[in-house]
Each structure stands twice: as structure tokens, then as C-alpha cells.
Design a protein around this motif. Structure first.
Motif, PDB file in Angstrom:
ATOM      1  N   PRO A 257       0.918 -38.508  37.342  1.00 11.68           N
ATOM      2  CA  PRO A 257       1.004 -37.764  38.605  1.00 11.68           C
ATOM      3  C   PRO A 257       2.417 -37.641  39.187  1.00 11.68           C
ATOM      4  N   SER A 258       3.382 -38.397  38.695  1.00  8.28           N
ATOM      5  CA  SER A 258       4.736 -38.316  39.274  1.00  8.28           C
ATOM      6  C   SER A 258       5.536 -37.121  38.768  1.00  8.28           C
ATOM      7  N   LEU A 259       4.945 -36.317  37.890  1.00  7.67           N
ATOM      8  CA  LEU A 259       5.589 -35.099  37.350  1.00  7.67           C
ATOM      9  C   LEU A 259       6.956 -35.398  36.736  1.00  7.67           C
ATOM     10  N   PRO A 260       6.988 -36.163  35.653  1.00  3.20           N
ATOM     11  CA  PRO A 260       8.269 -36.427  34.995  1.00  3.20           C
ATOM     12  C   PRO A 260       8.790 -35.182  34.284  1.00  3.20           C
ATOM     13  N   VAL A 261      10.036 -35.211  33.879  1.00  2.00           N
ATOM     14  CA  VAL A 261      10.623 -34.119  33.099  1.00  2.00           C
ATOM     15  C   VAL A 261      10.100 -34.222  31.670  1.00  2.00           C
ATOM     16  N   LEU A 262       9.471 -33.136  31.196  1.00  2.00           N
ATOM     17  CA  LEU A 262       8.873 -33.118  29.861  1.00  2.00           C
ATOM     18  C   LEU A 262       9.746 -32.419  28.833  1.00  2.00           C
ATOM     19  N   GLY A 263      10.907 -31.919  29.264  1.00  2.00           N
ATOM     20  CA  GLY A 263      11.800 -31.219  28.347  1.00  2.00           C
ATOM     21  C   GLY A 263      12.247 -29.899  28.928  1.00  2.00           C
ATOM     22  N   LYS A 264      13.273 -29.321  28.313  1.00  2.00           N
ATOM     23  CA  LYS A 264      13.793 -28.027  28.755  1.00  2.00           C
ATOM     24  C   LYS A 264      12.822 -26.927  28.345  1.00  2.00           C
ATOM     25  N   ALA A 265      12.567 -26.006  29.257  1.00  2.00           N
ATOM     26  CA  ALA A 265      11.648 -24.910  28.950  1.00  2.00           C
ATOM     27  C   ALA A 265      12.299 -23.935  27.973  1.00  2.00           C
ATOM     28  N   PRO A 266      11.600 -23.569  26.886  1.00  2.00           N
ATOM     29  CA  PRO A 266      12.138 -22.564  25.956  1.00  2.00           C
ATOM     30  C   PRO A 266      12.218 -21.200  26.640  1.00  2.00           C
ATOM     31  N   PRO A 267      13.116 -20.336  26.187  1.00  2.00           N
ATOM     32  CA  PRO A 267      13.191 -18.983  26.759  1.00  2.00           C
ATOM     33  C   PRO A 267      12.027 -18.127  26.285  1.00  2.00           C
ATOM     34  N   PHE A 268      11.802 -17.006  26.971  1.00  2.00           N
ATOM     35  CA  PHE A 268      10.825 -16.027  26.503  1.00  2.00           C
ATOM     36  C   PHE A 268      11.397 -15.376  25.245  1.00  2.00           C
ATOM     37  N   THR A 269      10.668 -15.481  24.139  1.00  2.00           N
ATOM     38  CA  THR A 269      11.199 -15.117  22.825  1.00  2.00           C
ATOM     39  C   THR A 269      10.382 -13.996  22.199  1.00  2.00           C
ATOM     40  N   ASP A 270      11.069 -12.997  21.618  1.00  2.00           N
ATOM     41  CA  ASP A 270      10.427 -11.905  20.867  1.00  2.00           C
ATOM     42  C   ASP A 270       9.323 -11.217  21.656  1.00  2.00           C
ATOM     43  N   ILE A 271       9.575 -10.964  22.922  1.00  2.00           N
ATOM     44  CA  ILE A 271       8.584 -10.270  23.742  1.00  2.00           C
ATOM     45  C   ILE A 271       8.609  -8.774  23.415  1.00  2.00           C
ATOM     46  N   THR A 272       7.430  -8.223  23.113  1.00  2.00           N
ATOM     47  CA  THR A 272       7.328  -6.812  22.731  1.00  2.00           C
ATOM     48  C   THR A 272       7.567  -5.886  23.919  1.00  2.00           C
ATOM     49  N   LYS A 273       7.016  -6.239  25.080  1.00  2.00           N
ATOM     50  CA  LYS A 273       7.127  -5.390  26.260  1.00  2.00           C
ATOM     51  C   LYS A 273       6.788  -6.223  27.483  1.00  2.00           C
ATOM     52  N   TRP A 274       7.351  -5.836  28.628  1.00  2.00           N
ATOM     53  CA  TRP A 274       7.040  -6.485  29.900  1.00  2.00           C
ATOM     54  C   TRP A 274       6.226  -5.538  30.765  1.00  2.00           C
ATOM     55  N   LEU A 275       5.192  -6.074  31.409  1.00  2.36           N
ATOM     56  CA  LEU A 275       4.365  -5.313  32.343  1.00  2.36           C
ATOM     57  C   LEU A 275       4.495  -5.919  33.733  1.00  2.36           C
ATOM     58  N   ASN A 276       4.281  -5.100  34.747  1.00  2.00           N
ATOM     59  CA  ASN A 276       4.287  -5.537  36.151  1.00  2.00           C
ATOM     60  C   ASN A 276       5.637  -6.093  36.598  1.00  2.00           C
ATOM     61  N   THR A 277       6.707  -5.615  35.988  1.00  3.23           N
ATOM     62  CA  THR A 277       8.062  -5.932  36.469  1.00  3.23           C
ATOM     63  C   THR A 277       8.735  -4.618  36.846  1.00  3.23           C
ATOM     64  N   PRO A 278       9.728  -4.623  37.742  1.00  2.00           N
ATOM     65  CA  PRO A 278      10.397  -3.369  38.150  1.00  2.00           C
ATOM     66  C   PRO A 278      10.980  -2.636  36.944  1.00  2.00           C
ATOM     67  N   GLY A 279      10.470  -1.440  36.695  1.00  2.00           N
ATOM     68  CA  GLY A 279      10.969  -0.639  35.579  1.00  2.00           C
ATOM     69  C   GLY A 279      10.706  -1.240  34.224  1.00  2.00           C
ATOM     70  N   GLY A 280       9.796  -2.210  34.142  1.00  2.00           N
ATOM     71  CA  GLY A 280       9.520  -2.872  32.861  1.00  2.00           C
ATOM     72  C   GLY A 280      10.651  -3.754  32.400  1.00  2.00           C
ATOM     73  N   ALA A 281      11.531  -4.163  33.330  1.00  2.20           N
ATOM     74  CA  ALA A 281      12.691  -4.990  32.971  1.00  2.20           C
ATOM     75  C   ALA A 281      12.228  -6.385  32.546  1.00  2.20           C
ATOM     76  N   PRO A 282      12.893  -6.969  31.543  1.00  2.00           N
ATOM     77  CA  PRO A 282      12.499  -8.308  31.092  1.00  2.00           C
ATOM     78  C   PRO A 282      12.912  -9.383  32.090  1.00  2.00           C
ATOM     79  N   LEU A 283      12.138 -10.445  32.118  1.00  2.00           N
ATOM     80  CA  LEU A 283      12.484 -11.618  32.906  1.00  2.00           C
ATOM     81  C   LEU A 283      13.095 -12.668  31.991  1.00  2.00           C
ATOM     82  N   THR A 284      14.011 -13.442  32.530  1.00  3.01           N
ATOM     83  CA  THR A 284      14.581 -14.566  31.798  1.00  3.01           C
ATOM     84  C   THR A 284      14.492 -15.806  32.674  1.00  3.01           C
ATOM     85  N   LEU A 285      14.422 -16.963  32.060  1.00  6.18           N
ATOM     86  CA  LEU A 285      14.389 -18.194  32.844  1.00  6.18           C
ATOM     87  C   LEU A 285      15.688 -18.395  33.604  1.00  6.18           C
ATOM     88  N   ALA A 286      16.784 -17.874  33.040  1.00  6.95           N
ATOM     89  CA  ALA A 286      18.062 -17.980  33.758  1.00  6.95           C
ATOM     90  C   ALA A 286      18.010 -17.208  35.061  1.00  6.95           C
TER      91      ALA A 286
END
Length: 557
Positions: A257-286
């Protein structure tokens, strides 16, 4: 790996002595009877192993890229078999067919090498019986996870299946060479062998061989069950395929329950298309730094995902203004879920308004090492994974983790926790049941033929949790398509029974012989409710399916 190859070889060997091998037996006998080179039987088998392995692992993907029907190579093999048979009956044509092999040396050597072409065509028409090894190979091909290990497994399976055929070819050749009368009438033997090849190929093309296969008792069933039931078999095949486990009813968390750090989140990789974003622009964790990000793996026809979605949508509506970003990573299970327009339509119907990443290549799925639908990964403002939840259930725990990270990120005056009913089943229900041969595990009745219209019959009784077919069906790797008089029976235990259906037509639903509803099927393949009652029941479900409707996968609640 040695154990895995042994499993593959044994699985193939069982196939090689099973009734499903019968259609290619005449071709092997005829092919072995002609030609004097002792290498000819081995070349035939080598061609069969190479073409079957390649076609099984990458043939479907290649045909999809080229926009060709999935059965085009199968019929190409039949055409080659017919041509080779006619070539044996008509010497002029036979010489023409042997020309590509003339560089190998003498005419006899060219004719021997022509055996490799015979094996290639046999590998394309060879449709083995479903079993645990072949099912694992089908999953590898469907998910396009072809690697060195899967190639070796497929080759080991093909080699095992080919051993009995090799014995037939060698015995046939030696018999033809040993009997003087046969040697003195070599030309007649070639013509008879050619006629056998051509007629057998046509019999396969028109499915004339099915009654022969189904009338012979399944004498290898006990061997297949023993191989499939071994814990080592399951563990080895699952490790190779990386097969996903869909629909865990109880949540599995990897942190306290203390929510420890489980590791760095991987980036979104090899995404074919983005939906429900402005202009279909991709999101990045950065770009989402200093936000709390919930990455939710889902696929639209999954009932487990559909039961979880209202919770995810409620969290998005309640906490987006406080810094929560939800990204639904749509990783498909079935071929129709790769179609982006289908995802768009179904997401709108399901009320998904947050960003959706189309993960058709499984790039992000693999980057996270994910194994489940649904699965949640909660990422803090520094890009670290702080919480995971796999499968349905424990929505309160997930929401509390979201609120904890939002507060840690500076959010104040959060609204009260959301109130969405938890519809996760708590009773024991029938396991998920696929109707495509790639994962057809609890089937009883007429042996399944792959990708060929076949008439099936129900057995006298259906054991608990098993499914059976009757009437005409074409069973593919992911779905069974109904023909005339098509019916399904399933002995189930559940409150709710769902079935993913595609195509266009109707499904009449009966429970214990009483008609309860008619389901209309049209548009995008989707999940349909067949049975919904207030308390779990054990009953016999019967479906009368109109021609052209595709049935993919039963799930239960």
C-alpha cells in the motif's frame, strides 16, 4: 529448448499416425514409387517440412500484406500436385516440369530433385489435426512473434509428422524396385502414380476426403491428451508463445500500500495511430511529465475490459481536471480489432473519451511486458510506475492509488471517490471458450478441419464446459464461420453468456431447449449477450446460426 523440441517432435509424430494424415498418404506412396534415386523420398519430406513450416509461420502475414486470400497457397499446392500428376502421365509435360532441375545433373537427378517440388506442394495442402503444439504454433503466427525458437518448434513438429510419411515413401520405392514385374512396367507405374497424385489433389480440393477422415476412429486421442495434459508441455509452450491470459477475475498487484517505485515507465512504442487527441497528435511520457498517467491495456470485444471500462471512464471524468491523464492502449486480440475504424466506432459506443493508442504491432504491450486484458499501470509525475492492477476487480484500490499520487502531485480538494458498481463475477463460471482452431481447447464432436467448409455433428452428450458444432462450418484460426444448418451447443455454468460475433445474420438462442432470444448480427464484429439471468445456472445452450455469421469467443459472467 531440447525439451521443447522433443515436445514438438512428439506432437508431430502423433499427428503423423492420426486419421487426419490419410489424404496425403496416396501421394506419398505414389511419389515414392517413381524414380530410382534413394534420395527422392528424403527430398519429398524435406520439401514438405520447409513449405509447411514457412506457410504456417509467415504465410498468413505475407498474404495479408499482399492483399491475397488466405487459402491461395493451399490451392497453389493443389494446382502443382495436379500438374505433377499429369506430367507423370504425359512424358512431354513431365520433361517440361523437370527443366528447372536440369542444372542439377543427369535426367534421373533432375527427376529426383523434382521430388522436392512434390514435397513443397504437399506442405501447402497438408492440414494436420489440431493439438497443443499446433495450437501454440498458430498463436505464434497470429501474434507474429516468429523467432528462432518458434521456427525450430515448427520444424520439429513438421519433422515428427513427416516420419511416418517418409517410411511410406521408402517402402513404396523399395517395393517398386524389388518386384521385377514393376520394374519391367516402369512407364505404366509412372502413369498410375500420376493419376493417383492428380486425383488425390482434386479430392483434397473438393473435400472428398473428409468422410474417410471422420469415419476412422480417433485412435490417437489418448496420446494427444497425455501430451497436452503434461505440466511440462504447457509450461514450455506458454514460455515460447508468450500467450496472453485474458480476464483474471481477481486483481494481482505487485506492490504494497505504500506505492513504492516499481521502475521507469517504458515509452509508448510502435503506436499505429492515436485517437481522441488534438489532431491525432501522439502523446509521449516526456510531454506528460508532472502528470499522473494511467495506462490501461484493453481491447474492445473483451467482456472483462467492457466490465472494467466504466470505472476507468469514471476516473477520467472525475480526476482529469486534477492532473490525471488516462491512455487506453488498445492491443487487439482478433484480426477485426486491428481495423482502426472498428476501434473508433466501438470506442464511441462504449463511451471512451480519453486518448487511445492503437497498439496493433504489440510494441507498447511488449515494452511493458504485459500479459493481461485489462491491465492498469499507474505512473507518477516523475515517470515512474507506482502501481499495477491486472484483470478485473479491486477498483477501490486502483482509485485510492490514483488519489494518493494526485495528492502527492499537489492536487487538493479532490472530489469524493466515484461510485460505479463492481460487476466482477465472484462465482465459479465456465472458462473462456474460443471457436477458432488456434485456441480451441474444450471442443467435442467431429474432428475439426482447418479453413475448409466441413459438416459437423453433435456427440450424444456434451460434458460440462465443453462446446460442439453441428451443420456446416468453416473453422479458421480465430473464428468459425457458419454455413448451412449451422448450430453450436455449449454446456455452461454462469449468470451471463457472451459471444463475439461478426458478419451479418441472426443467431437464435435456446437454453435447455427453450428459445430465449434472437440476436441480430451486423456491422463491426462485437460482443453480444446471449444469456443474462439473476443467479448462476448450469444449462445447455444451443445456437442456430445463419450462414455467413462468424463466431469467435465465448466469455462468461
Amino acid at each position: 529448448m531440447i525439451v521443447l523440441l522433443g515436445i514438438g517432435f512428439l506432437g508431430g509424430l502423433i499427428t503423423g499416425i492420426s486419421p487426419c494424415i490419410l489424404p496425403v498418404v496416396p501421394v506419398m506412396v505414389a511419389g515414392g514409387a517413381i524414380g530410382q534415386s534413394r534420395w527422392r523420398p528424403y527430398l519429398i519430406i524435406a520439401g514438405l517440412i520447409v513449405s509447411f513450416s514457412a506457410f504456417t509461420l509467415v504465410g498468413g502475414a505475407l498474404l495479408s500484406v499482399l492483399g491475397l486470400p488466405q487459402n491461395v497457397l493451399h490451392y497453389a499446392g493443389i494446382v502443382v500436385l495436379v500438374a505433377l500428376g499429369i506430367g507423370l502421365m504425359i512424358p512431354k509435360l513431365g520433361e517440361l516440369l523437370e527443366k528447372p532441375f536440369a542444372r542439377l545433373g543427369k535426367k534421373g537427378q533432375a527427376r529426383s530433385a523434382n521430388g522436392f517440388l512434390l514435397g513443397i506442394s504437399l506442405g501447402l495442402v497438408f492440414v494436420p489435426c489440431a493439438g497443443p503444439v499446433l495450437a501454440a504454433i498458430s498463436v505464434i503466427a497470429a501474434t507474429r512473434r516468429v523467432g528462432f525458437g518458434s521456427v525450430l518448434l515448427t520444424a520439429a513438429y513438421a519433422l515428427g509428422a513427416a516420419v511416418p510419411l517418409l517410411v511410406l515413401a521408402i517402402v513404396s520405392q523399395r517395393s517398386a524396385l524389388s518386384f521385377k514385374s514393376l520394374r519391367n512396367h516402369a512407364r505404366s507405374v509412372r502413369r498410375v502414380a500420376g493419376a493417383v497424385m492428380a486425383l488425390t489433389a482434386l479430392a483434397i480440393a473438393f473435400n472428398v476426403t473428409r468422410p474417410l477422415q471422420t469415419s476412422v476412429p480417433g485412435y490417437t486421442s489418448a496420446l494427444e491428451n497425455h501430451l497436452e495434459g503434461g505440466a511440462g508441455t504447457h509450461k514450455q509452450l506458454q514460455a515460447l508463445t508468450g500467450e496472453k491470459t485474458k480476464g483474471f477475475s481477481s486483481a494481482t498487484k505487485s506492490q504494497d500500500p505504500s506505492l513504492p517505485v516499481l521502475g521507469k515507465a517504458p515509452p509508448f512504442t510502435d503506436i499505429t495511430k492515436w485517437l481522441n487527441t488534438p489532431g491525432g497528435a501522439p502523446l509521449t511520457l516526456a510531454s506528460l511529465r508532472h502528470k499522473v498517467v494511467l495506462v490501461d491495456f484493453w481491447t474492445y470485444s473483451c467482456i472483462n475490459c467492457q466490465r472494467a471500462l466504466p470505472h476507468v471512464e469514471a476516473w477520467y471524468r472525475a480526476y482529469a481536471k486534477y492532473g490525471l491523464v488516462v491512455v487506453g492502449v488498445h492491443t487487439p486480440e482478433f484480426a477485426f480489432e486491428h481495423v482502426i475504424s472498428n476501434v473508433v466506432a466501438e470506442a464511441a459506443q462504449l463511451g471512451v473519451r480519453y486518448p487511445i493508442a492503437i497498439d496493433n504491432a504489440y510494441g507498447t504491450w511488449n515494452a511493458y511486458g504485459n500479459e493481461y486484458w485489462p491491465a492498469d499501470y499507474l505512473i507518477d509525475g516523475s515517470g515512474n510506475i507506482r502501481y499495477t492492477n491486472f484483470g478485473e476487480g479491486d477498483y477501490r484500490g486502483t482509485e485510492e492509488a490514483i488519489r494518493t499520487l494526485l495528492r502527492a502531485n499537489g492536487a487538493t480538494h479532490l472530489p469524493p471517490p466515484t461510485e460505479v458498481p463492481n460487476r466482477t463475477p465472484t462465482e465459479q463460471t465456465t472458462p473462456e471458450s474460443y471457436l477458432g482452431y488456434a485456441r480451441l481447447a474444450n471442443y467435442v464432436g467431429t474432428p475439426v478441419r482447418h479453413d475448409v467448409a466441413t459438416t459437423y455433428s453433435f456427440p450424444p452428450s456434451i460434458p460440462a464446459n465443453d462446446v460442439s458444432l453441428a451443420g456446416t462450418w468453416t473453422v479458421g484460426p480465430q473464428a468459425a464461420e457458419a454455413g448451412t444448418n449451422a448450430r453450436i451447443r455449449l454446456a455452461f455454468t454462469a449468470r451471463d453468456v457472451y459471444l463475439v460475433l461478426g458478419g451479418r445474420g441472426t443467431v437464435d438462442v435456446s437454453v435447455n431447449g427453450v428459445h430465449v432470444r434472437t440476436v441480430t448480427v451486423s456491422g463491426v464484429p462485437d460482443l453480444h449477450t446471449l444469456v443474462s439471468v439473476s443467479r448462476p445456472e448450469t444449462a445447455l445452450l444451443t445456437l442456430d446460426v445463419s450462414p455467413g455469421v462468424q463466431a469467435y469467443d465465448f466469455t462468461f459472467g
